[in-house]
Design an enzyme around this catalytic site. Sequence first.
Site, short mmCIF file in Angstrom:
data_model
loop_
_atom_site.label_atom_id
_atom_site.label_comp_id
_atom_site.label_asym_id
_atom_site.label_seq_id
_atom_site.Cartn_x
_atom_site.Cartn_y
_atom_site.Cartn_z
CB ILE A 1 -43.03 18.57 10.15
CG1 ILE A 1 -41.67 17.08 9.21
CG2 ILE A 1 -43.13 19.09 8.89
CD1 ILE A 1 -40.31 17.09 9.41
CB ILE B 1 -38.27 21.27 45.28
CG1 ILE B 1 -36.78 21.40 45.52
CG2 ILE B 1 -39.17 22.75 46.70
CD1 ILE B 1 -36.33 22.69 45.50
CG HIS B 2 -43.40 21.19 43.29
ND1 HIS B 2 -42.18 21.57 43.32
CD2 HIS B 2 -44.45 22.34 44.07
CE1 HIS B 2 -42.42 23.02 43.12
NE2 HIS B 2 -44.08 22.91 43.37
N GLY B 3 -42.15 17.13 45.83
CA GLY B 3 -42.08 15.70 46.32
C GLY B 3 -42.99 14.84 45.33
CG LEU C 1 -33.50 19.14 7.47
CD1 LEU C 1 -33.39 19.70 5.75
CD2 LEU C 1 -32.82 20.26 8.58
CD GLU D 1 -35.61 12.91 3.63
OE1 GLU D 1 -35.23 11.78 2.97
OE2 GLU D 1 -36.24 13.64 2.45
CD GLU E 1 -36.18 24.81 16.37
OE1 GLU E 1 -35.31 25.57 15.79
OE2 GLU E 1 -36.66 25.01 15.97
N1 COS Z 1 -23.86 28.05 7.91
C1 COS Z 1 -24.09 28.38 6.83
N2 COS Z 1 -23.35 27.18 5.97
C2 COS Z 1 -23.55 26.44 7.22
C3 COS Z 1 -23.62 25.68 8.61
C4 COS Z 1 -23.79 27.08 8.94
N3 COS Z 1 -24.35 27.23 10.52
N4 COS Z 1 -23.67 24.74 8.41
C5 COS Z 1 -22.64 24.14 7.98
N5 COS Z 1 -22.47 25.04 6.76
C6 COS Z 1 -22.37 24.33 5.28
C7 COS Z 1 -20.78 24.52 5.76
O1 COS Z 1 -19.86 24.84 5.35
C8 COS Z 1 -20.40 23.75 4.35
O2 COS Z 1 -20.67 24.27 2.80
P1 COS Z 1 -19.22 24.24 2.13
O3 COS Z 1 -18.91 22.41 1.98
O4 COS Z 1 -19.44 24.85 0.71
O5 COS Z 1 -18.05 24.52 3.01
C9 COS Z 1 -22.04 22.56 3.57
O6 COS Z 1 -22.66 23.47 4.62
C10 COS Z 1 -22.00 20.99 4.87
O7 COS Z 1 -21.53 21.15 5.95
P2 COS Z 1 -20.63 20.25 6.96
O8 COS Z 1 -19.79 19.29 5.82
O9 COS Z 1 -20.82 20.58 8.40
O10 COS Z 1 -21.77 19.72 6.65
P3 COS Z 1 -22.37 18.01 7.37
O11 COS Z 1 -23.20 16.95 7.19
O12 COS Z 1 -21.40 16.98 8.23
O13 COS Z 1 -23.48 17.67 8.99
C11 COS Z 1 -24.29 18.97 11.07
C12 COS Z 1 -22.85 18.63 10.01
C13 COS Z 1 -24.29 16.91 11.93
C14 COS Z 1 -23.71 19.81 11.94
C15 COS Z 1 -25.42 18.81 10.46
O14 COS Z 1 -26.25 18.25 9.47
C16 COS Z 1 -26.73 19.89 11.74
O15 COS Z 1 -26.75 20.41 11.66
N6 COS Z 1 -27.47 18.88 11.53
C17 COS Z 1 -28.40 18.83 12.67
C18 COS Z 1 -29.69 19.39 11.41
C19 COS Z 1 -30.87 20.00 12.94
O16 COS Z 1 -30.73 20.30 13.13
N7 COS Z 1 -32.60 19.01 12.80
C20 COS Z 1 -32.96 19.81 13.65
C21 COS Z 1 -34.89 19.84 12.48
S1 COS Z 1 -35.76 21.10 12.49
S2 COS Z 1 -36.36 20.08 15.01
#
Ligand code: COS
Length: 379
Positions: free
Chosen positions: A157, A337-339, A125, A127, A363
């Site tokens: 990734i 604790i281990h120093g 996911l 980038e 995540e």
């Molecule tokens: N389950 C289902 N749908 C979800 C959801 C969830 N947990 N979270 C958001 N959505 C949906 C929302 O309902 C929204 O849909 P609608 O417009 O139909 O309501 C859509 O997705 C967009 O949601 P939102 O506006 O909250 O998105 P944002 O771009 O503001 O992003 C965050 C919100 C920051 C919370 C999100 O981008 C995120 O979790 N980022 C972190 C990514 C991450 O964990 N990366 C690690 C990768 S793996 S190492």
Amino acid sequence: MDFKLSEEHQLIRTSVREFCQKYVEPAADEIDQQARFPEDIVKRLAQQDWLGIPFPEDYGGAGSDYLSYIIVVEELSRACATTGFTLECHTSLACYPLFKFGTEEQKKRYLLPLCKGEILGSFALTEPGAGTDAGAATTTAVLDGNQYVLNGSKIFISNAPVAGVLIIFAMTDKSKGTKGISAFIVPGKTPGLTIGKHLDKMGIRGSLTAEVFLKDCRIPKENLLGQEGQGFRIAMMTLDGGRIGIAAQALGIAQAALDESVRYSKERVQFGKPISTFQAIQWMIADMATAVEASRFLTYHAAWCYDQGLPYSKEAAMAKLFASETAVYQTNRAVQIHGGIGYIKGHKVERLYRDAKITEIYEGTSEVMRMVISGNVLR
Ligand code: COS
């Protein structure tokens, strides 16, 4: 309300502990120091049927519940965070979206070998310009006849260098923002898909992390996962479950820090007495034990919500936030604790301290967890 684990859950904990004593603990230090991917251990995990624990037997899984899976991640991570995470990434981030959104054909073709451990899975996911802002992805997928053509790159990734299949997210319609993202099933050997070099990390050093490059990478139209435009939702739902897995990883690391601290403080003599008799140490141990137990309750509760079919997005974020911050803070205490000896390479608490940090980042960072929690609470 029942705070006691079922016999089945206790049994799985015992089995994983025995497995860890035999195969994981003796190798953990070397996996860390050499940044070695534990291929041999992963093969054994497959033999144990632990690479598809919460998925139905029809798809090669063990047909157990999510709590069983969480206990496995906790116990593996207690012995070796690299091993715990390799299983977590495979199960939560690659198997789950296939199970939840895949067609019957996709499940038979990809989920089955993943659950059986014939191949490993990965999830692409992030980038370079789209980390926390996952919706800002620039990788594209264009439909050309019966194929999608993917172009772009992904970073950080996990499992990518060893993945038989990757779930890759790409824009199919940039004008639609998050609703223009789609998810694709990309077999590891697809022409046009290349994996960059292994990134040398501070912790979980044996887990393979790399960049992923897509250059005119063509996949059949049938490899679209879910519907076009459903990708962001698939990613978010996948990460909701994954966050319980990372909470379990952090829990295992923090438990190991507590175990090491208890053992060492009883053995280490200063001023003629074991240091466990000093109140300064007792208070650190008390705080550590309390935080570990609180992490466990939050994590198991989130898994229980998942198993009951209840909403678990907020619960998963709370568990990950608390357990990861506990792991970072308490592994620091364990080194204290281990120093001096705890600061030396090759000592378990030194490794735990480095391994803990990533649980606050991947995540979804702690900041994202707070966004998810407050979004739910203030709704
Ligand atoms: N389950 C289902 N749908 C979800 C959801 C969830 N947990 N979270 C958001 N959505 C949906 C929302 O309902 C929204 O849909 P609608 O417009 O139909 O309501 C859509 O997705 C967009 O949601 P939102 O506006 O909250 O998105 P944002 O771009 O503001 O992003 C965050 C919100 C920051 C919370 C999100 O981008 C995120 O979790 N980022 C972190 C990514 C991450 O964990 N990366 C690690 C990768 S793996 S190492």
